[in-house]
Design a protein around this motif. Structure first.
Motif, PDB file in Angstrom:
ATOM      1  N   GLY A 420     -73.904 102.410  11.506  1.00 12.26           N
ATOM      2  CA  GLY A 420     -75.027 101.793  12.128  1.00 12.26           C
ATOM      3  C   GLY A 420     -76.315 102.364  11.463  1.00 12.26           C
ATOM      4  O   GLY A 420     -77.361 101.749  11.648  1.00 12.26           O
ATOM      5  N   ASP A 421     -76.217 103.515  10.627  1.00 14.11           N
ATOM      6  CA  ASP A 421     -77.692 104.143  10.184  1.00 14.11           C
ATOM      7  C   ASP A 421     -78.177 102.967   9.412  1.00 14.11           C
ATOM      8  O   ASP A 421     -77.639 102.211   8.683  1.00 14.11           O
ATOM      9  CB  ASP A 421     -77.053 105.279   9.275  1.00 14.11           C
ATOM     10  N   ILE A 422     -79.435 103.377   9.420  1.00 18.17           N
ATOM     11  CA  ILE A 422     -80.415 102.372   8.653  1.00 18.17           C
ATOM     12  C   ILE A 422     -81.039 102.983   7.371  1.00 18.17           C
ATOM     13  O   ILE A 422     -81.511 104.146   7.457  1.00 18.17           O
ATOM     14  CB  ILE A 422     -81.657 101.965   9.572  1.00 18.17           C
ATOM     15  N   ASN A 461     -85.074 104.702  19.452  1.00 17.29           N
ATOM     16  CA  ASN A 461     -83.744 104.874  18.687  1.00 17.29           C
ATOM     17  C   ASN A 461     -82.849 106.077  18.569  1.00 17.29           C
ATOM     18  O   ASN A 461     -83.391 106.835  17.577  1.00 17.29           O
ATOM     19  CB  ASN A 461     -83.857 104.053  17.527  1.00 17.29           C
ATOM     20  N   THR A 463     -79.641 106.463  18.191  1.00 16.98           N
ATOM     21  CA  THR A 463     -78.207 106.253  17.767  1.00 16.98           C
ATOM     22  C   THR A 463     -78.215 105.899  16.305  1.00 16.98           C
ATOM     23  O   THR A 463     -77.336 106.344  15.643  1.00 16.98           O
ATOM     24  CB  THR A 463     -77.576 105.123  18.863  1.00 16.98           C
ATOM     25  N   ARG A 464     -79.126 105.137  15.909  1.00 13.73           N
ATOM     26  CA  ARG A 464     -78.769 104.648  14.533  1.00 13.73           C
ATOM     27  C   ARG A 464     -80.076 105.494  13.516  1.00 13.73           C
ATOM     28  O   ARG A 464     -81.391 105.026  13.768  1.00 13.73           O
ATOM     29  CB  ARG A 464     -79.041 103.183  14.410  1.00 13.73           C
TER      30      ARG A 464
END
Ligand SMILES: Cc1ncc(C[n+]2csc(CCOP(=O)(O)OP(=O)(O)O)c2C)c(N)n1
Lengths: 653, 187
Positions: A420-422, A461, A463-464
């Motif tokens: 999920g990382d951006i 955010n 989490t990501r």
């Protein structure tokens, strides 16, 4: 071998085959331009190359690459305040960066005169948009001229610079990509250099230079009056051109490179009535009014063109700016001429090439051309129709070069990311990491945006995780405010500075971190020291080829709170190899695939994807000897250890 | 349009399309032809597609119209095929150096590698004459562009262009060992 630098400084008139950008450098010489500044960006960097080609001690102007377009504009402005004729040039979107200072310039009295030379990019050949910078001319009351070819650019620059100097003001010369790069034989005039007068003339008592509240209005009035004065003089300045084909019915109004497109396609329409070699179309060649002065434009000339034609088609690249003004003019004057401009969104997009000009004219006047030859749908081999075959060809987007440190860094960093990382891209060669198979950096606005866009993505955010990338030239250009903000507001972002020691994508210009400026050696500004000075406490450094270390480092950093930076360094290998080849005793190095060991896992060709690796139809991987530079950054990516250095005995030249 | 001869060049960033284009443009100029041209490199010096337009004769725009090239000169197999399909005039001529620098989709296995025969078929569909160049003992792959120029001269593919003019153009652009090596390749 011709020495372009010497040619450009010749005193006698001469003819030479050059591109528009080179012609501009000669126009600067002849015009007595004393100070030139820039920040690199396509399609303009060749202007700097032409200036560089002139022997330094004979070069009649000072040149610098400034840290960004706003700074460059201010340096040129300051020099012009002192009476030096100055030029700043940059690419289209550079004007957005320069805008805050640029929009003030027409308010000023500029004794030296100043030319803002824009490289706009209709067709977005090498830019993040195709913005139409004529809008800026209007909003700031800055005169704007538009050449339609290389020779025209040379002549128009000289006129525009003379006008700017005479009126103590700023003007825009708006070139576009294929004017900058258009190649033709140009007749250059003689140059009689006069000894420069470098006396600093700035005089704040002569006129007000501080626009502040009420003092803005006299300055604005002066700017508007200057525009009116220029418009009144346009008939004698010769920026425009009327092509009179004796057609009282139809006329075309056009500006810039589209003039060349229109003239070429109108060659297919007979002057009298029949199309040469084709069936008669019945139509006659329209008259053409080409505007070189686009803002302000010669309203009297346009009005009389409208009055003498029943129908006028405005062929305008990008936005309908002239269209709106010309229609308003006709309305106010109560003219009966039928004026048509853009028909749909497509006519607002892309470059007005000859093909497009033909389509636009044919749509307005279907009888103008004989039925265009429709591309045949003949089968090509076993592939099917031509269109399908073209679509089926593998595309060839730009990509990172063999040995590029950015590739190595992306390959390593990707391993440390959760799904999920951006990842946030910035502008430079590393933007190419956003393409498959890397898909690293999934959103892009502008130079230097990455840290702050990442900061926003990290709000609410947990989490990501946000990882952003930035090149070293961009760091100095527009990267600093976003970094300061991330420190100041404590954003949880990981910034990877991709330090390759050059402004690579635009052709290897120096920047404040390289230890050199245009004139020679300069103090090197360390990115680490700069970050520390800004209060960044969490900094790691690694060679971008050390993939295992970089992966581990990224994993660690992502676990940590606040703002973190990894400086991933490796020299631009395109530049490195080019320079190495020129040194005596250089010999090429390569790798090869040990076919005994290769397990056809295809990590090298599919995921690391250095363009050197080629895949044969049977799945065998080979190394393209034309491409491989033997940098060995690939070696660590092979799980089977099948990539081996070619032994010197086996290597060719 | 008026009498003119359009040349479209293509290849991959790094192959030396810029020099090829400059060489042909200068040679045409030495031959007394009116020259208009334009390199269109964009971001593409980074291994992407690079093209260049060269128009000889009485034209104004530097851009060759789609499907309007009398001659397509290409330095790479896939780009030769692309240019033949998009830019070559029906009944025109294709001359190409058969280097194969695989595009990404081929390397990642999404597209089969192209064969020389595919290029021939594409050109044939346009009714084009085709000249494939491949030199076994080229001292340096960066001389592929000049190998193609040699073929253009050998076959007389550009009307009005002869060896003397190409040699003069070379002398404008290079010196020393590079000039000698490239001149040698012309013969
Ligand atoms: C405002 C603005 N100015 C200039 C450019 C042109 N430009 C595109 S890529 C690039 C190079 C950036 O260099 P760097 O950050 O060092 O990255 P590298 O290409 O070296 O990886 C520049 C200047 C642009 N896109 N926007």
């Amino acid at each position: 071998m011709k020495d372009m630098g010497r040619i450009l400084l010749g005193h006698e008139a001469f003819d030479e085959l050059v591109i528009g950008n080179t012609a501009i450098a000669r126009a600067m010489v002849e015009s007595g331009v004393r100070v030139v500044t820039s920040y690199p960006g396509s399609p303009t960097p060749e202007i700097a190359e032409a200036i560089r080609s002139m022997p330094a001690d004979e070069r009649p102007m000072y040149f610098e690459f400034s840290t960004n377009e706003k700074v460059a504009t201010e340096v040129a402005f300051g020099a012009a305040l002192n009476g030096r004729l100055s030029v700043v040039f940059f690419k289209s979107v550079g004007l957005n960066v320069a805008a805050d200072s640029f929009v003030q310039l027409p308010l000023m009295d500029i004794p030296g005169g100043m030319v803002v030379l824009l490289g706009d990019d209709p067709g977005a050949n090498s830019s993040q948009n195709e913005q139409d910078n004529r809008h800026y001319a209007r909003m700031s009351y800055c005169p704007l001229f538009e050449p339609s070819g290389a020779a025209d650019a040379y002549r128009m620059f000289k006129k525009a610079a003379a006008l700017a100097r005479e009126l103590r003001t700023v003007v825009i010369l708006r070139m576009t990509t294929h004017v900058c790069h258009a190649k033709e034989k140009i007749h250059f005039d003689s140059w009689n250099p006069a000894p420069p007068d470098d006396e600093p003339l700035f005089d704040p008592d002569y006129t007000n230079y501080i626009p502040l509240a009420a003092t803005v209005f006299p300055m604005k009035r002066r700017a508007l009056e200057r525009l009116a004065a220029i418009e009144a003089r346009l008939p004698s300045l010769g920026f425009d051109e009327l092509v009179d084909n004796g057609n009282g019915q139809r006329g075309v109004i056009v500006a810039g490179l589209p003039f060349a497109s229109v003239m070429d396609v109108l060659d297919d329409v007979a002057l009298g009535g029949n199309t040469p070699g084709n069936e008669p179309s019945g139509a006659r060649r329209p008259d053409v009014l080409r505007l070189g002065a686009v803002y302000p434009f010669d309203r009297a000339a346009v009005r009389s063109f409208l009055q003498t034609h029943d129908e006028v088609k405005i062929v305008e690249e990008l936005d309908p700016i002239l269209e709106g003004d010309i229609k308003a003019l006709a309305f106010d004057a109560g003219l009966r001429c039928r004026i048509t401009g853009k028909r749909d969104i497509d006519e607002t997009m892309g470059e007005c090439s000859p093909a497009k000009a033909r389509a636009v004219l044919a749509a307005a006047w279907p009888d103008l051309f004989p039925a265009a030859a429709i591309p045949s749908a003949a089968p090509v081999g076993a592939i099917g129709s031509v269109a399908a075959a073209i679509a089926a060809l593998p595309p060839r987007p730009a990509q990172m070069c063999p040995g590029c440190g950015h590739r190595s860094a992306f390959h390593a960093i990707k391993k440390a990311l959760a799904s999920g990382d951006i990842t946030i891209a910035d502008i430079g060669c590393h933007t190419l990491g956003s393409l498959p198979p890397y898909n690293m950096g999934r959103v892009l606005l502008s130079m230097g945006h990455a840290t702050s866009t990442a900061a926003g993505l990290s709000v609410f955010n947990d989490t990501r995780r946000a990882v952003c990338f930035m090149g070293d030239s961009t760091f100095f250009h527009a990267g600093l405010p976003g970094i300061v903000n991330a420190v100041y507001n404590g954003h949880r972002v990981l910034l990877v500075v991709m330090q390759n020691g050059t402004t690579a994508m635009t052709g290897h210009q120096d920047h404040p971190g390289t230890g050199r400026n245009f004139s020679g050696d300069a103090g090197k500004i360390s990115i680490r020291a700069a970050l520390e000075g800004l209060g960044v406490s969490n900094i790691r450094e690694v060679d971008a080829y050390q993939q295992a270390a970089l992966t581990a480092m990224t994993r660690e950093a992502l676990e940590e709170p606040g703002f973190k930076v990894i400086i991933a360094t490796h020299p631009c290998m395109l530049k490195f190899i080019r320079e190495a080849r020129r040194k005596p005793g250089w010999s090429a190095r390569r790798v090869r695939i040990d076919q005994e060991t290769c397990e056809r896992i295809h990590e090298c060709v599919e995921h690391f994807a250095c363009p050197t690796f080629q895949r044969e139809a049977d799945g065998t991987v080979t190394v393209n000897p034309d491409l491989c530079i033997g940098d060995l950054s690939c070696r660590q990516t092979c799980p089977a250890a099948a990539i081996v250095p070619e032994s010197p005995a086996r290597s060719a030249t | 349009m008026r009498e003119h001869f359009d040349i479209y060049m293509s290849g991959v960033g790094g192959q030396g399309i810029g020099l090829l284009a400059e060489l042909l443009a200068r040679a045409a100029d030495h031959a007394g032809l009116a020259v208009h041209g334009c390199d269109t490199h964009g971001l593409a010096q980074r291994g992407g597609m690079v093209t260049s337009h060269l128009r000889l004769g009485a034209v104004r725009s530097p851009l060759v119209p789609d499907g309007g090239a009398d001659l397509v000169v290409s330095l790479e197999r896939t780009e030769a095929m692309r240019a033949a399909m998009t830019m070559l005039k029906t009944g025109g001529t294709l001359v190409w150096y058969d280097a194969a620098w695989q595009a990404l989709d081929v390397r990642t296995g999404q597209h089969p590698p192209l064969e020389a025969a595919d290029v021939m078929a594409a050109a044939k569909a346009k009714g084009a004459a085709t000249w494939r160049v491949l030199v076994d003992d080229l001292p340096d792959s960066r001389m592929q562009n000049v190998a193609v120029v040699a073929e253009i001269l050998r076959r007389g593919l550009v009307p009005g262009l002869g060896r003397a003019q190409v040699e003069a153009a070379m002398a404008d652009l290079m010196a020393g060992a590079a000039l000698e090596a490239n001149l040698a390749l012309l013969h």
